[in-house]
Design an enzyme around this catalytic site. Sequence first.
Site, mmCIF file in Angstrom:
data_model
loop_
_atom_site.group_PDB
_atom_site.id
_atom_site.type_symbol
_atom_site.label_atom_id
_atom_site.label_comp_id
_atom_site.label_asym_id
_atom_site.label_seq_id
_atom_site.Cartn_x
_atom_site.Cartn_y
_atom_site.Cartn_z
ATOM 1 N N SER A 93 47.989 43.764 43.615
ATOM 2 C CA SER A 93 47.569 43.930 42.460
ATOM 3 C C SER A 93 48.685 42.987 41.827
ATOM 4 O O SER A 93 48.766 41.899 41.944
ATOM 5 C CB SER A 93 47.577 45.319 42.191
ATOM 6 O OG SER A 93 47.212 45.854 40.976
ATOM 7 N N ASP A 209 35.821 46.246 42.431
ATOM 8 C CA ASP A 209 37.416 46.786 42.320
ATOM 9 C C ASP A 209 37.435 47.899 41.257
ATOM 10 O O ASP A 209 38.277 48.836 41.454
ATOM 11 C CB ASP A 209 38.020 45.374 41.853
ATOM 12 C CG ASP A 209 39.434 45.686 41.850
ATOM 13 O OD1 ASP A 209 40.093 45.392 42.771
ATOM 14 O OD2 ASP A 209 39.766 46.116 40.633
ATOM 15 N N HIS A 264 39.724 49.135 43.765
ATOM 16 C CA HIS A 264 41.101 48.690 43.687
ATOM 17 C C HIS A 264 42.093 49.290 44.696
ATOM 18 O O HIS A 264 42.895 48.884 45.172
ATOM 19 C CB HIS A 264 41.627 48.654 42.316
ATOM 20 C CG HIS A 264 42.823 47.870 41.982
ATOM 21 N ND1 HIS A 264 42.773 46.552 42.113
ATOM 22 C CD2 HIS A 264 43.951 48.460 41.699
ATOM 23 C CE1 HIS A 264 43.988 46.223 41.858
ATOM 24 N NE2 HIS A 264 44.715 47.279 41.622
#
Length: 283
Positions: A93, A209, A264
């Site tokens: 990330s 995601d 995610h």
Amino acid sequence: MALWFFTLFLFISPCLSYKPVVLIHGVMTGSGSMEMIAHRIQEKHPNTTVYNCNRFESWSSLETMWHQVLEIGQDVANISLQHPEGINLIGYSQGGLIARGIIQTFPNVSVSTFISLSSPQAGQYGAGFLHLVFPGLLKESAFELFYSRVGQHTSVGNYWNDPYHQPLYENYSVFLPYINNHLESPKTADFKSNLLRLKRLVLIGGPDDNVITPWQSSQFGYYDANETVIEMHDQPIYKDDKIGLKSLDKKGKLHVVTVPGVNHFSWHMNVSIVDDYLLPYLD
Ligand SMILES: *[C@@H]1O[C@H](CO)[C@@H](O)[C@H](O)[C@H]1NC(C)=O
Ligand SMILES: *[C@@H]1O[C@H](CO)[C@@H](O)[C@H](O)[C@H]1NC(C)=O
Ligand SMILES: *[C@@H]1O[C@H](CO)[C@@H](O)[C@H](O)[C@H]1NC(C)=O
Ligand SMILES: *[C@@H]1O[C@H](CO)[C@@H](O)[C@H](O)[C@H]1NC(C)=O
Ligand SMILES: *[C@@H]1O[C@H](CO)[C@@H](O)[C@H](O)[C@H]1NC(C)=O
Ligand SMILES: *[C@@H]1O[C@H](CO)[C@@H](O)[C@H](O)[C@H]1NC(C)=O
């Protein structure tokens, strides 16, 4: 005799020569969130040294991108100098964008494989990510905060890329337009030549995601002025080889990996992601 010895050496050496791995965590979390990856690498590649960055955890992960790149970069430079054979770098990330910043900024960081695990490499324009940190803010008006001197004091502001307010983005954003060589700076040439030193650049992302928006940003795709996603190969950053993506691609060093069915918050928690998409690329 000599041939036998050579063969034996080739056979044994992969087990003994895994390069160290440096892990950089995402926003609003810390090194704890990367422990599964660290353990799995050590289980599958015994004797690998794994460094799990514990700087800028939790709220301090919102400190500016340049500050984090320069601070964590000093650690990574130290680690890299202890391992002249090169290191593997994995960023999850926001950590993947910090990692890229480090590679492009520090000539004394020598990375063989860099894996970007669902990172907003081309920026971010979406409520999912925004609401992790700023629950009340609408994506349509977030530019009013982020494209200001004050708004640039947060990491998220540094890579907020509003397709409807590009002139403001170019005027105010101090990080992403520079690290992407979208805007020229005295560092432009270094940013490119440093990235070109990679042996392997792996960009992992996927359509489920739900936080990185558009999800293709994890692979340098992004919105045009109408919020239509233009994929990496049709973006100036690739076509004009601004940071070296095209050159790496031509040499077979760029790996674009799309994995459906992963939210995610699962990328770094899912053992099969480590087994199928991280381990095969590590040096
Ligand atoms: C790990 O390191 C130890 C001690 O250096 C060595 O004996 C062992 O063979 C290594 N294991 C592997 C799988 O490389
Ligand atoms: C890096 O190494 C230098 C010299 O060995 C040391 O003085 C410095 O404290 C180290 N920095 C970090 C961030 O570990
Ligand atoms: C690595 O390079 C950076 C930037 O050039 C420098 O500030 C830093 O001191 C160097 N680190 C080491 C450990 O040599
Ligand atoms: C960007 O900055 C330039 C120079 O300061 C200024 O002329 C221009 O109006 C600014 N544009 C926006 C959209 O803020
Ligand atoms: C956006 O949509 C309008 C109207 O459909 C069109 O005229 C324009 O060319 C589009 N712009 C971009 C950048 O795609
Ligand atoms: C774990 O990753 C696999 C792909 O390797 C994916 O198919 C699966 O849906 C993922 N599971 C979760 C819970 O994200």
